[in-house]
Enzyme design. Structure first.
Site, PDB file in Angstrom:
ATOM      1  N   GLY A  47       0.834  -1.199   0.000  1.00 39.85           N
ATOM      2  CA  GLY A  47       0.000   0.000   0.000  1.00 39.85           C
ATOM      3  C   GLY A  47       0.869   1.250   0.000  1.00 39.85           C
ATOM      4  O   GLY A  47       1.993   1.272  -0.536  1.00 39.85           O
ATOM      5  N   SER A  48       0.382   2.290   0.648  1.00 39.37           N
ATOM      6  CA  SER A  48       1.076   3.586   0.616  1.00 39.37           C
ATOM      7  C   SER A  48       2.395   3.610   1.369  1.00 39.37           C
ATOM      8  O   SER A  48       3.129   4.591   1.292  1.00 39.37           O
ATOM      9  CB  SER A  48       0.151   4.673   1.171  1.00 39.37           C
ATOM     10  OG  SER A  48      -0.953   4.862   0.315  1.00 39.37           O
ATOM     11  N   THR A  49       2.721   2.536   2.114  1.00 41.38           N
ATOM     12  CA  THR A  49       4.015   2.530   2.805  1.00 41.38           C
ATOM     13  C   THR A  49       5.175   2.460   1.812  1.00 41.38           C
ATOM     14  O   THR A  49       6.322   2.694   2.182  1.00 41.38           O
ATOM     15  CB  THR A  49       4.124   1.346   3.787  1.00 41.38           C
ATOM     16  OG1 THR A  49       4.006   0.113   3.078  1.00 41.38           O
ATOM     17  CG2 THR A  49       3.053   1.439   4.864  1.00 41.38           C
ATOM     18  N   LYS A  57       5.474   4.546  -0.642  1.00 40.62           N
ATOM     19  CA  LYS A  57       5.647   5.893  -1.213  1.00 40.62           C
ATOM     20  C   LYS A  57       6.998   6.539  -0.898  1.00 40.62           C
ATOM     21  O   LYS A  57       7.590   7.173  -1.769  1.00 40.62           O
ATOM     22  CB  LYS A  57       4.481   6.787  -0.783  1.00 40.62           C
ATOM     23  CG  LYS A  57       3.163   6.382  -1.452  1.00 40.62           C
ATOM     24  CD  LYS A  57       1.958   7.139  -0.919  1.00 40.62           C
ATOM     25  CE  LYS A  57       0.689   6.686  -1.625  1.00 40.62           C
ATOM     26  NZ  LYS A  57      -0.542   7.312  -1.079  1.00 40.62           N
TER      27      LYS A  57
END
Length: 664
Positions: free
Chosen positions: A405-407, A409
């Site tokens: 997921g967004s980890t 980024k």
């Protein structure tokens, strides 16, 4: 004396037998020695005097000494026989022959010297020499009425310690509750069955085993030594009893179960695959117990002794036991226990890694099981409960790989900045909550939670967790550069960790073959996968001068860089500032612990078949205390869609840091 090879002995016997008169006593004894060396106990018996045979019939002799040779694994490898000048004749019918024996046994070599007494006796074919045999010809100091015993000298399995010397796996004792055969009646059996939660059928089955004799203690159930009340209640029943039993003990129980694993009785398949084991041995079944089995495994010793009725036992051979090697790992057991406690039984996993050394301080899977249940003897019913539990407590989640997921980024930002395709201060003009590159994407678009009025910078993109910003950044970087950049963080290759974890994946094919896949990968959807240990290790580059350390499990392993120069000092500072902003004013405010400078990145990974459908969500949070960055935690909670997605992971991590602050 001289040692005669068997071929010479046979030749000598054949030669002399062709001459007139009896064979020489030394040649008759050589024939006996040859039969012994071959293990031919029946032939040995033929060389005995009439008196010897009267004291022990052939059947008794053969049964007893064949069994002894087999049980002791006896192999007379060297029998030194007398030369002609060594023979002493008391008279015409008696001769004495000195000889020595060296034989290998399961307990080591046995050596002894003996004087053989030979007697000339009449036979139908004339006179012949025979041995005035007694048991001391077979083993030193063995006499009629003595019993030869074999005793196993148990070694101890190596222990497993955490970095501070706390025991993760140790050797302890439990209590076997059972019954004395012939001394417990049906009423007592029924009472014992009720107390131990067994059926009468199970109790009777144990008491009717083939080895059971009257007065024997028959174990029915093994319980922890702490269950004093249960032991007292059971042993108060007439005919019931208890005894101590050595068992493997796991002090941290469920919190470290998937890490430590457990030991159990070796099965048939494992016996085939593992040399040096025998039926009834214990072997590591999972986790560290299985991983370090060769180091931890003890080697039992054995001694052979003669049990005499009115004298002290005589030890005639002994091999000392060898304890297994202890193993000390980098895990901080108290940190792991505290972190596991915060999961509160929710399905998920977490890992903690020291960014400076690569030492893995925690690796947990939730929910879990109690490994002590396995060592005490788990019932089939209890195992079925664990197997059928929808939360899958037997599944080792920290060895699995998940969508980040967004980890991801911060990693996307690091790759894009290094290639020069991302200016962190320059704003991207993004309108609305949906975006797509062009019409070629059809109905597909990237979405974000909230629109922005101002141009989006890297820092504001971190705070808002802007999917569109990072999708654009990945596209600007390009498929080839993005692929190389993610590979530089270890995606797409084997993870170099002692404990086998699933390798981090770039995509199903290993390529970023479409713009949609490239864009999705930039914000952690797509097909990218990672374990929590890899994810925490990757963030270490932002706190360790751009270097990602090789993950370490063994405490004595020297730290080394796995991936170097992933970001510059300036780029790392920019990412650190953005991660602090996420906690101060972004999606991870719940982790803003007073007195600590928690920084990190949240992530919500939706697991679905295709866009437009609803799938399950995993909530993630990767965090560290910027004031004292001793470790980075990557925590994931499964099926978090009804619990605020990443919010639950943030709360659990924040609670951990708060308690860890108090613990420290």
């Amino acid at each position: 004396m001289k040692q005669l090879p068997i071929i010479f002995i046979l030749f000598s016997v054949m030669l002399l037998s062709s001459c007139g008169g009896p064979e020489a006593p030394e040649d008759r004894f050589a024939a006996y020695a040859n039969a012994w060396s071959k293990g031919d106990v029946e032939e040995m018996y033929t060389y005995f005097t009439k008196e010897t045979k009267q004291n022990m019939d052939r059947k008794t002799f053969v049964e007893r000494y064949e069994k002894l040779m087999n049980d002791l694994q006896m192999d007379p490898s060297s029998i030194e026989l007398p030369e002609e000048g060594d023979v002493q004749n008391d008279n015409e019918k008696t001769a004495r022959l000195p000889f020595s024996v060296k034989m290998s046994t399961l307990a080591g070599d046995i050596s002894f010297e003996k004087e053989a007494v030979m007697k000339l006796e009449e036979t139908e074919d004339g006179n012949e020499w025979y041995i005035d045999w007694d048991p001391s010809y077979f083993l030193p100091e063995l006499e009629e009425g003595d019993k030869v015993r074999i005793q196993t000298l148990e070694g101890e399995r190596g222990r497993i310690f955490d970095r501070d010397g706390n025991s993760l796996a140790m050797n302890g004792t439990a209590v076997q509750i059972g019954a004395k055969a012939g001394e417990i009646d049906d009423k007592g059996k029924q009472q014992v069955a009720e107390v131990l939660d067994l059926s009468m059928e199970e109790v009777n089955k144990q008491l009717s085993q083939s080895w059971v004799q009257e007065g024997y203690f028959v174990p029915l159930k093994t319980v922890a030594s702490t269950e004093e009340a249960l032991v007292k209640k059971a042993t108060a029943i007439p005919g019931a009893a208890a005894s101590s039993k050595a068992v493997r003990v796991y002090p941290y129980g469920e919190s470290a179960a998937h890490l430590t694993g457990y030991v159990g009785d070796i099965n048939a398949e494992e016996l085939k695959e593992n040399k040096g084991y025998k039926e009834g041995d214990q072997i590591g079944k999972r986790g560290l117990e299985q991983l370090f089995e060769k180091k931890l495994k003890e080697k039992d010793g054995v001694q052979i002794f003669i049990d005499k009725e009115k004298q002290e036992p005589v030890i005639i051979a002994k091999t000392n036991p060898k304890n297994g090697q202890d193993v000390q790992v980098t895990i901080n057991a108290e940190l792991q226990k505290l972190l596991y406690g915060e999961m509160k039984g929710k399905a998920g996993t977490a890992s903690a890694v020291n960014p400076k050394t690569g030492e893995v301080l925690a690796a947990l899977s939730s929910p879990s099981f109690n490994p002590n249940e396995f060592t005490l003897g788990m019932t089939g019913e209890r195992y079925a409960q664990l197997q059928d539990n929808p939360l899958q407590p037997l599944l080792n989640r920290f060895a699995a790989a998940y969508s980040p997921g967004s980890t991801i980024k911060p990693i996307t930002a690091a790759v894009a900045m290094k290639t020069g395709k991302l200016d962190p201060a320059a704003g991207k003009e993004i309108e609305g909550t949906k975006w797509k590159k062009d019409a070629s994407w059809g109905n597909y678009s990237v979405t974000r939670v909230t629109p922005s009025r101002d141009p989006v910078t890297l820092e504001s993109a971190f705070v808002a967790s802007d999917n569109i910003y990072f999708a654009m950044s990945a596209l600007d970087t390009g498929a080839e550069q993005m692929k190389k950049g993610l590979e530089s963080f270890g995606f797409g290759e084997k993870f170099p960790f002692t404990y086998p974890l699933r390798a981090p994946q770039l995509s199903n094919s290993g390529q970023l073959e479409s713009d949609i896949l490239l864009a999705d990968t930039g914000y952690g959807q797509g097909e990218v996968l990672t374990s929590m240990t890899h994810l925490a290790s990757a963030y270490g580059a932002f706190l360790n001068e751009g270097n990602m350390m090789k993950p370490i499990l063994l405490l004595n392993e020297k730290p080394s860089v796995w991936k170097k120069e992933l970001v510059t000092e300036e780029q790392a500072a920019i990412i650190q500032k953005g991660l602090r902003g996420v906690v101060e004013k972004g999606t991870a405010k719940a982790a803003n612990v007073e007195g600590m400078k928690i920084s990190g990145k949240t992530g919500t990974a939706e697991i679905k078949a295709e866009q437009g459908t609803t799938g399950k969500e995993n909530g993630l949070f990767v965090a560290y205390n910027a004031n004292q960055p001793d470790f980075i935690i990557a925590l994931l909670v499964e099926d978090a869609e009804k619990q605020g997605g990443s919010k639950l992971a943030v709360e659990k991590t924040g609670n951990f840091f708060l308690k860890w602050k108090g613990y420290k």
